[in-house]
Design an enzyme around this catalytic site. Structure first.
Site, PDB file in Angstrom:
ATOM      1  NE  ARG A   1       9.664  -4.217 -33.036  1.00  0.00           N
ATOM      2  CZ  ARG A   1      10.868  -3.765 -33.400  1.00  0.00           C
ATOM      3  NH1 ARG A   1      11.718  -4.530 -34.035  1.00  0.00           N
ATOM      4  NH2 ARG A   1      11.211  -2.524 -33.103  1.00  0.00           N
TER       5      ARG A   1
ATOM      6  CE  LYS B   1      25.454 -25.313   5.550  1.00  0.00           C
ATOM      7  NZ  LYS B   1      24.355 -25.746   6.412  1.00  0.00           N
TER       8      LYS B   1
END
Ligand code: UD1
Ligand code: CA
Length: 460
Positions: free
Chosen positions: A15, A354
């Site tokens: 299912r 960064k």
């Protein structure tokens, strides 16, 4: 006393309508099986055995370092047949706890309760009363309702039996010696032609082995996942539980229905979290910090009183992201691994940081990139400026001294040092160190040409 745990995970999960094996679908960022393995790992078992079948290779590869062993069940002839595959690996004496790979939220305390009820001699079942018991095995009791006589599967049940609301959840703890004997006696003489594990209950009753049925603490811990809708429902229940626990500690969550933690979130009191935030990995948020709406935050430590404006994306990956006390970040900021913002730093819209450290009070408010940089205190980093930190092969550092002003639209070609208090004129491409305290400009001089005429279109 020996404790073995068997986790049934061979079923197909038709299912789900997915190519992925059912137990590998994710709830709160971890697979269903990982949730069950995590719970199992808290119980001090001697052995954890996972029964695999559909997608066995993928399922086995996903379990990594859990310490579980795998037994394949091919083909899948029912839950009794599944546990039969593990029988040779079970200790001769002791307790076997049976869990389902697709029932992810069973509480360790409930599992412990089953183990204690069994104590190597009784058969302990986890049951629950459901308003709609369709599809479940019904718990059959004697007239007084004390003794459990057996479990009848929905498809095999009479209309009277189907009216029973007490159902078997799929979890039990059984005495090993008896379990091995019962497993060898199972037949598939039923509507589905399967070997039902639940048939051991009637066998226990017939042998005079005491059967103890423990009611589950709540519905959520026994719910299985069979469809995408059930997965989503369980996800919301799980998130609601986490939200409730945080609110209990004094965290204000604007809408617990729009709040997602896929890992661990630790919050001090007096934290505000607005709607639609997603937290992944390990995130810590200090007292009085405010997280605006629509933020994604992964592997980050946010100090007290920091303000994270809407739509901020922080992904610390392995290095982490650190936000200093009272810092202001966003909206639309992007903080990547190794972004380490000091106290009262301001990072504005469309600024990417960064692997860079920013000192107290440094500001980069608009449209900028800082990569592999060390930025001093009170630096002002202008709109559109970037560190050119990558030469195509290697990364290089940019060191920006305290009180430096970098004008708009500058390119800082690393490696590079800007001395304390230096000012960099707007539009400069800087590829040599700039001395402290001076204005450094590197751009073509502006000039105006008198008598210049615009070209005109030639007539033919
Ligand atoms: C089972 C119980 C039922 C209970 C229900 C609770 C049996 C016979 N019935 O029914 O009483 O109310 O769980 O959810 O046990 N599995 C295997 N190999 C197999 C068959 C199943 O590993 O051959 C695994 C499945 O992957 C799943 C679990 O066993 O994790 C339960 O199987 P499922 O088919 O969902 O059992 P139900 O028929 O729902
Ligand atoms: Ca099921």
């Amino acid at each position: 006393m020996a404790l073995d745990i068997v986790i049934m995970a061979a079923g197909k999960g038709t299912r789900m309508k997915s190519a992925r094996p059912k137990v590998l679908h994710r709830l709160a960022g971890r697979s269903l099986l990982q949730h069950v393995l995590q719970t199992a790992s808290t119980l001090g078992a001697d052995r954890i055995i996972v029964i695999t079948g559909h997608g066995a290779e993928e399922v086995e590869a996903s379990a990594g370092t859990s310490g579980a062993v795998f037994v394949r069940q091919m083909p899948q002839l029912g839950t009794g047949h599944a546990v039969q595959q593990a029988a040779p690996m079970l200790h001769d004496q002791g307790t076997t706890l049976i869990l389902n790979g697709d029932v992810p939220l069973v509480a360790p305390a409930t599992a412990r309760h089953l183990i204690d009820d069994c104590a190597g001699e009784r058969l302990a079942l986890l049951t629950i009363e459901l308003p709609d018991a369709t599809g479940y095995g019904r718990v059959i009791r004697d007239a007084e309702g004390d003794e459990v006589l057996g479990i009848v599967e929905h498809k095999d049940a009479t209309p009277e039996q189907r009216a029973i609301r007490e159902v078997y959840t799929g979890m039990m703890a059984a005495p090993n010696a008896a379990l091995k004997r019962w497993l060898s006696q199972l037949t598939n003489d039923n509507v589905q032609g399967e070997y039902y594990l639940t048939d051991v209950v009637a066998m226990a009753e017939a042998e005079g082995v005491h059967v103890v049925a423990t009611r589950a603490a709540n519905e959520t811990e026994v719910l299985g996942v069979n469809s995408p809708a059930q997965l989503a429902d369980l996800e919301r229940r799980y998130q609601r539980g986490l939200a409730d626990a945080l609110m209990e500690q004094g965290v204000r969550i604007a809408d617990p229905a729009r709040f997602d933690v896929r890992g661990e979130l630790a919050c001090a009191p007096d934290v505000d979290i607005d709607v639609n935030c997603v937290f992944e990995g390990r995130v810590e948020i200090g007292e009085g910090a405010h997280i605006g709406p629509h933020c994604y935050i992964r592997n980050a430590v946010i100090a007290p009183h920091a303000v994270i404006h809407p739509f901020t994306h922080m992904d610390g990956e392995a290095l982490g992201v650190k936000i200093g006390r009272g810092a202001l970040v966003g909206p639309f900021a992007r903080l990547r691994p190794g972004a380490d913002l000091g106290e009262e730093v301001h990072i504005g819209n469309f600024v990417e940081v960064k692997n860079s450290t920013l000192g107290k009070g440094a500001k980069a408010n608009h449209l900028a990139y800082l990569g592999d940089a060390t930025v001093g205190e009170r630096v002002n980093y202008g709109a559109g400026s970037i560190t050119a930190n990558y030469d195509g092969a290697n990364k290089h550092r940019t060191v920006i001294g305290p009180e430096v002003h970098v004008g708009s639209n500058c390119v800082l070609v690393a490696p590079l040092t800007l001395g304390e208090g230096a000012t960099i004129g707007a539009g400069s491409t800087i590829n040599k160190d700039a001395p402290p305290g001076q204005l450094t400009v590197a751009r073509a001089r502006q000039m105006s040409i008198t008598g210049w005429k615009r070209p005109v279109k030639q007539k033919k």
